[in-house]
Design a protein around this motif. Structure first.
Motif, PDB file in Angstrom:
ATOM      1  N   UNK A 178       0.816  -1.215   0.000  1.00  0.00           N
ATOM      2  CA  UNK A 178       0.000   0.000   0.000  1.00  0.00           C
ATOM      3  C   UNK A 178       0.847   1.262   0.000  1.00  0.00           C
ATOM      4  N   UNK A 179       2.130   1.153   0.361  1.00  0.00           N
ATOM      5  CA  UNK A 179       3.013   2.325   0.384  1.00  0.00           C
ATOM      6  C   UNK A 179       3.952   2.364  -0.817  1.00  0.00           C
ATOM      7  N   UNK A 180       3.809   1.418  -1.738  1.00  0.00           N
ATOM      8  CA  UNK A 180       4.653   1.396  -2.940  1.00  0.00           C
ATOM      9  C   UNK A 180       4.371   2.661  -3.748  1.00  0.00           C
ATOM     10  N   UNK A 181       5.405   3.398  -4.186  1.00  0.00           N
ATOM     11  CA  UNK A 181       5.186   4.671  -4.885  1.00  0.00           C
ATOM     12  C   UNK A 181       4.231   4.582  -6.067  1.00  0.00           C
ATOM     13  N   UNK A 182       4.332   3.515  -6.870  1.00  0.00           N
ATOM     14  CA  UNK A 182       3.440   3.407  -8.020  1.00  0.00           C
ATOM     15  C   UNK A 182       1.986   3.226  -7.592  1.00  0.00           C
ATOM     16  N   UNK A 183       1.764   2.453  -6.550  1.00  0.00           N
ATOM     17  CA  UNK A 183       0.400   2.261  -6.039  1.00  0.00           C
ATOM     18  C   UNK A 183      -0.131   3.567  -5.474  1.00  0.00           C
ATOM     19  N   UNK A 184       0.722   4.278  -4.722  1.00  0.00           N
ATOM     20  CA  UNK A 184       0.293   5.552  -4.149  1.00  0.00           C
ATOM     21  C   UNK A 184       0.015   6.589  -5.230  1.00  0.00           C
ATOM     22  N   UNK A 185       0.703   6.471  -6.366  1.00  0.00           N
ATOM     23  CA  UNK A 185       0.497   7.416  -7.464  1.00  0.00           C
ATOM     24  C   UNK A 185      -0.748   7.091  -8.287  1.00  0.00           C
ATOM     25  N   UNK A 186      -1.386   5.949  -7.995  1.00  0.00           N
ATOM     26  CA  UNK A 186      -2.622   5.609  -8.688  1.00  0.00           C
ATOM     27  C   UNK A 186      -2.495   4.520  -9.729  1.00  0.00           C
ATOM     28  N   UNK A 187      -1.271   4.023  -9.962  1.00  0.00           N
ATOM     29  CA  UNK A 187      -1.120   2.916 -10.903  1.00  0.00           C
ATOM     30  C   UNK A 187      -1.791   1.671 -10.337  1.00  0.00           C
TER      31      UNK A 187
END
Length: 213
Positions: A178-187
């Motif tokens: 949940x804290x992965x940058x791509x996930x946080x960016x909406x990918x």
């Protein structure tokens, strides 16, 4: 390209193997931009090209403080690539503007490396292979199986991809959260579980096409 008139006559980006754009001009040209007032805006044709680059391509940022280039900061703030991640490398502690940009774009931050270290052959290869892998995951995240096709890059080779849990694929497989940058960016629709499924789909595609790699 470093003069405003160059941008109207440029070759399409997609048809060029490499395009060098000097946003603030060339040091040997009297029209280069240096002062704060000169860095407040870009000519219209240049701004259009910049907006297109930011929208259609990923970014590897190295050694940019983002403290003085007001118009460039505004351009990066106002455009979020829907396709590719951002990598941001800075040797010292990032300032407020850099922290704001990296947070906004969910950038993967590389700390403690200057340009000479970042762009050595080994690091460049590793960074590009990771970039290609993440781009491919994003490309595979589509319900249309005919469009689910990865980037044709060296990351698919055995020497880079690795075996079992070793290598690039195994390393990235452990990253989604949940804290992965791509996930946080909406990918991947903001879902780490979806990112893991896409990774598995990419692994499956490679296994089916290994004879062609």
């Amino acid at each position: 390209m470093h003069r405003p008139e160059h941008f109207d006559a440029m070759q399409p980006l997609a048809h060029s193997q490499m395009t060098v754009i000097k946003l603030h001009g060339d040091y040997a040209d009297l029209e280069q931009r240096d002062t704060a007032d000169e860095l407040e805006s870009y000519p219209e044709a240049q701004q259009r090209v910049l907006d297109r680059v930011l929208d259609e391509y990923g970014l590897i940022v190295c050694g940019w403080s983002a403290d003085w280039d007001v118009v460039l900061v505004r351009a990066v703030e106002g455009t979020r690539s829907r396709r590719y991640p951002m990598f941001w490398s800075q040797y010292g502690a990032p300032g407020p503007a850099a922290r704001r940009l990296t947070a906004r774009h969910g950038a993967a931050v590389i700390e403690g490396m200057d340009a000479d270290e970042l762009f050595t052959d080994l690091v460049r290869k590793e960074a590009c292979s990771r970039f290609e892998f993440l781009i491919s995951m994003i490309a595979m995240d589509t319900p249309n199986e005919f469009r689910a096709y990865p980037w044709a890059g060296e990351f698919l080779l055995h020497s880079t991809w690795g075996w079992d849990d070793n290598g690039l694929s195994g390393s990235i497989a452990k990253e989604p959260s949940d804290t992965w940058p791509l996930v946080q960016a909406g990918a991947f629709e903001g879902s780490s579980e979806r990112a893991q499924l896409v990774h598995a789909a990419l692994v499956g595609w490679r296994n089916r096409n290994i004879r062609h790699i």
